[in-house]
Design an enzyme around this catalytic site. Sequence first.
Site, PDB file in Angstrom:
ATOM      1  N   ASP A 181      15.851   6.755 -29.068  1.00 30.11           N
ATOM      2  CA  ASP A 181      15.277   8.078 -28.825  1.00 30.11           C
ATOM      3  C   ASP A 181      15.916   9.179 -29.640  1.00 30.11           C
ATOM      4  O   ASP A 181      17.015   9.045 -30.168  1.00 30.11           O
ATOM      5  CB  ASP A 181      15.456   8.449 -27.346  1.00 30.11           C
ATOM      6  CG  ASP A 181      16.894   8.867 -27.031  1.00 30.11           C
ATOM      7  OD1 ASP A 181      17.824   8.104 -27.370  1.00 30.11           O
ATOM      8  OD2 ASP A 181      17.097   9.968 -26.475  1.00 30.11           O
ATOM      9  N   ASP A 222      27.126   2.370 -33.860  1.00 33.67           N
ATOM     10  CA  ASP A 222      27.339   3.495 -34.768  1.00 33.67           C
ATOM     11  C   ASP A 222      28.855   3.650 -34.969  1.00 33.67           C
ATOM     12  O   ASP A 222      29.445   2.960 -35.787  1.00 33.67           O
ATOM     13  CB  ASP A 222      26.670   4.723 -34.126  1.00 33.67           C
ATOM     14  CG  ASP A 222      26.669   5.952 -34.996  1.00 33.67           C
ATOM     15  OD1 ASP A 222      26.670   5.824 -36.220  1.00 33.67           O
ATOM     16  OD2 ASP A 222      26.657   7.077 -34.447  1.00 33.67           O
ATOM     17  N   LYS A 238      25.196   0.326 -38.068  1.00 34.52           N
ATOM     18  CA  LYS A 238      25.411   1.414 -39.021  1.00 34.52           C
ATOM     19  C   LYS A 238      26.892   1.426 -39.376  1.00 34.52           C
ATOM     20  O   LYS A 238      27.645   2.301 -38.917  1.00 34.52           O
ATOM     21  CB  LYS A 238      25.028   2.733 -38.320  1.00 34.52           C
ATOM     22  CG  LYS A 238      24.278   3.735 -39.167  1.00 34.52           C
ATOM     23  CD  LYS A 238      24.245   5.074 -38.461  1.00 34.52           C
ATOM     24  CE  LYS A 238      22.946   5.455 -37.850  1.00 34.52           C
ATOM     25  NZ  LYS A 238      22.980   6.776 -37.184  1.00 34.52           N
ATOM     26  N   PHE A 267      19.411   9.092 -38.972  1.00 28.98           N
ATOM     27  CA  PHE A 267      19.171   9.034 -37.532  1.00 28.98           C
ATOM     28  C   PHE A 267      17.917   8.217 -37.269  1.00 28.98           C
ATOM     29  O   PHE A 267      16.830   8.544 -37.715  1.00 28.98           O
ATOM     30  CB  PHE A 267      19.073  10.428 -36.903  1.00 28.98           C
ATOM     31  CG  PHE A 267      19.222  10.353 -35.413  1.00 28.98           C
ATOM     32  CD1 PHE A 267      20.476  10.151 -34.840  1.00 28.98           C
ATOM     33  CD2 PHE A 267      18.115  10.406 -34.581  1.00 28.98           C
ATOM     34  CE1 PHE A 267      20.624  10.027 -33.465  1.00 28.98           C
ATOM     35  CE2 PHE A 267      18.250  10.287 -33.198  1.00 28.98           C
ATOM     36  CZ  PHE A 267      19.511  10.097 -32.648  1.00 28.98           C
ATOM     37  N   ILE A 268      18.111   7.122 -36.522  1.00 32.95           N
ATOM     38  CA  ILE A 268      17.045   6.148 -36.293  1.00 32.95           C
ATOM     39  C   ILE A 268      16.370   6.397 -34.948  1.00 32.95           C
ATOM     40  O   ILE A 268      17.048   6.657 -33.950  1.00 32.95           O
ATOM     41  CB  ILE A 268      17.631   4.704 -36.300  1.00 32.95           C
ATOM     42  CG1 ILE A 268      18.521   4.459 -37.536  1.00 32.95           C
ATOM     43  CG2 ILE A 268      16.522   3.671 -36.183  1.00 32.95           C
ATOM     44  CD1 ILE A 268      17.815   4.441 -38.856  1.00 32.95           C
ATOM     45  N   GLY A 312      18.262   2.543 -24.520  1.00 35.38           N
ATOM     46  CA  GLY A 312      17.804   2.286 -25.891  1.00 35.38           C
ATOM     47  C   GLY A 312      17.513   0.845 -26.235  1.00 35.38           C
ATOM     48  O   GLY A 312      16.676   0.546 -27.081  1.00 35.38           O
ATOM     49  N   GLU A 352      22.597  -4.467 -27.406  1.00 41.41           N
ATOM     50  CA  GLU A 352      22.634  -3.025 -27.675  1.00 41.41           C
ATOM     51  C   GLU A 352      21.618  -2.655 -28.752  1.00 41.41           C
ATOM     52  O   GLU A 352      21.214  -3.498 -29.559  1.00 41.41           O
ATOM     53  CB  GLU A 352      24.076  -2.676 -28.098  1.00 41.41           C
ATOM     54  CG  GLU A 352      24.361  -1.265 -28.518  1.00 41.41           C
ATOM     55  CD  GLU A 352      24.149  -0.217 -27.435  1.00 41.41           C
ATOM     56  OE1 GLU A 352      23.012  -0.100 -26.945  1.00 41.41           O
ATOM     57  OE2 GLU A 352      25.113   0.515 -27.128  1.00 41.41           O
ATOM     58  N   ASP A 353      21.191  -1.397 -28.743  1.00 39.34           N
ATOM     59  CA  ASP A 353      20.228  -0.956 -29.758  1.00 39.34           C
ATOM     60  C   ASP A 353      20.885  -0.746 -31.121  1.00 39.34           C
ATOM     61  O   ASP A 353      20.401  -1.217 -32.141  1.00 39.34           O
ATOM     62  CB  ASP A 353      19.480   0.310 -29.305  1.00 39.34           C
ATOM     63  CG  ASP A 353      20.399   1.458 -28.878  1.00 39.34           C
ATOM     64  OD1 ASP A 353      21.635   1.299 -28.915  1.00 39.34           O
ATOM     65  OD2 ASP A 353      19.876   2.527 -28.498  1.00 39.34           O
ATOM     66  N   ARG A 413      10.859   6.849 -28.244  1.00 44.95           N
ATOM     67  CA  ARG A 413      11.238   5.484 -27.848  1.00 44.95           C
ATOM     68  C   ARG A 413      10.092   4.488 -27.981  1.00 44.95           C
ATOM     69  O   ARG A 413      10.308   3.303 -28.168  1.00 44.95           O
ATOM     70  CB  ARG A 413      11.720   5.458 -26.393  1.00 44.95           C
ATOM     71  CG  ARG A 413      13.042   6.151 -26.136  1.00 44.95           C
ATOM     72  CD  ARG A 413      13.573   5.744 -24.763  1.00 44.95           C
ATOM     73  NE  ARG A 413      14.629   6.603 -24.258  1.00 44.95           N
ATOM     74  CZ  ARG A 413      15.918   6.453 -24.530  1.00 44.95           C
ATOM     75  NH1 ARG A 413      16.316   5.492 -25.336  1.00 44.95           N
ATOM     76  NH2 ARG A 413      16.818   7.263 -24.005  1.00 44.95           N
TER      77      ARG A 413
HETATM   78  P1  5GP Z   1      28.510   4.476 -30.792  1.00 47.58           P
HETATM   79  O1  5GP Z   1      28.737   5.654 -31.688  1.00 47.58           O
HETATM   80  O2  5GP Z   1      29.360   4.540 -29.575  1.00 47.58           O
HETATM   81  O3  5GP Z   1      28.637   3.176 -31.541  1.00 47.58           O
HETATM   82  O4  5GP Z   1      26.994   4.552 -30.354  1.00 47.58           O
HETATM   83  C1  5GP Z   1      26.652   5.168 -29.166  1.00 47.58           C
HETATM   84  C2  5GP Z   1      25.192   5.333 -28.975  1.00 47.58           C
HETATM   85  O5  5GP Z   1      24.756   6.388 -29.810  1.00 47.58           O
HETATM   86  C3  5GP Z   1      24.262   4.176 -29.310  1.00 47.58           C
HETATM   87  O6  5GP Z   1      24.169   3.203 -28.311  1.00 47.58           O
HETATM   88  C4  5GP Z   1      22.958   4.944 -29.412  1.00 47.58           C
HETATM   89  O7  5GP Z   1      22.421   5.141 -28.138  1.00 47.58           O
HETATM   90  C5  5GP Z   1      23.402   6.259 -30.024  1.00 47.58           C
HETATM   91  N1  5GP Z   1      23.130   6.285 -31.459  1.00 47.58           N
HETATM   92  C6  5GP Z   1      23.953   6.077 -32.491  1.00 47.58           C
HETATM   93  N2  5GP Z   1      23.317   6.182 -33.671  1.00 47.58           N
HETATM   94  C7  5GP Z   1      22.025   6.438 -33.358  1.00 47.58           C
HETATM   95  C8  5GP Z   1      20.833   6.624 -34.135  1.00 47.58           C
HETATM   96  O8  5GP Z   1      20.793   6.581 -35.374  1.00 47.58           O
HETATM   97  N3  5GP Z   1      19.689   6.862 -33.426  1.00 47.58           N
HETATM   98  C9  5GP Z   1      19.650   6.928 -32.067  1.00 47.58           C
HETATM   99  N4  5GP Z   1      18.493   7.176 -31.489  1.00 47.58           N
HETATM  100  N5  5GP Z   1      20.749   6.744 -31.311  1.00 47.58           N
HETATM  101  C10 5GP Z   1      21.914   6.498 -31.949  1.00 47.58           C
HETATM  102 MG    MG Z   2      22.588   3.217 -26.650  1.00 46.32          MG
END
Ligand code: 5GP
Ligand code: MG
Length: 178
Positions: free
Chosen positions: A156, A100, A128, A149-150, A41, A96-97, A162
């Site tokens: 993706d 969350d 977020k 959801f982005i 991502g 990182e992208d 993407r």
């Molecule tokens: P975490 O919940 O561990 O912080 O995030 C894990 C991964 O979930 C992120 O690196 C990303 O790949 C995916 N993710 C979380 N929120 C979103 C979102 O809104 N859109 C997308 N496409 N992926 C997300």
């Molecule tokens: Mg990711």
Amino acid sequence: MQDYKVLIDEKTVKDRIAEVGAQIRKDFEGKPILAVCVLRGAVVFYADLIRHLPKTTGLDFIAAKSYGSGTTSTGEVALTKDLSEPVRGRHVIIIEDIVDTGVTLTYLKKLLLAREPASVSVCTLLDKPSRRKVELVPEYSCFTVPNEFIVGYGLDYAEEYRTLKDVCILEPWVYQKD
Ligand code: 5GP
Ligand code: MG
């Protein structure tokens, strides 16, 4: 029916990345940086950001899988691709992208800290904070986004979207049907 809408346009994203890049340059002046891209991502963001960093910046790639399906994760993380470069003594910046729940980055930070780098910091395109499950504050964040959801700019949904040039919100009907 259009399945996504633009949240942050390409120009705004690129301008903000230049600002954050300049800040990192300043903060790490004279220090060796290893810029670690979290696949897949973050690749688009990474390619933009590294071009604002010093010529001595090393590049490396890592991938983690957080278990789950659709748009939610279960909170379990596994490493699917490790770095190729040693991190000892270097200033690691994890790129990182989106942050969350914070679970993925907490896992990656811990993993890299165990290898005795000079420092580990996190630079994310999107944050977020409303969804955080663990305490994780990125040192650098380009934009705070709402609980939607982005997709786009590398992010993706089921490996699609993407390549969109803007940061977009996926319309809920797309993922609510599965
Ligand atoms: P975490 O919940 O561990 O912080 O995030 C894990 C991964 O979930 C992120 O690196 C990303 O790949 C995916 N993710 C979380 N929120 C979103 C979102 O809104 N859109 C997308 N496409 N992926 C997300
Ligand atoms: Mg990711």
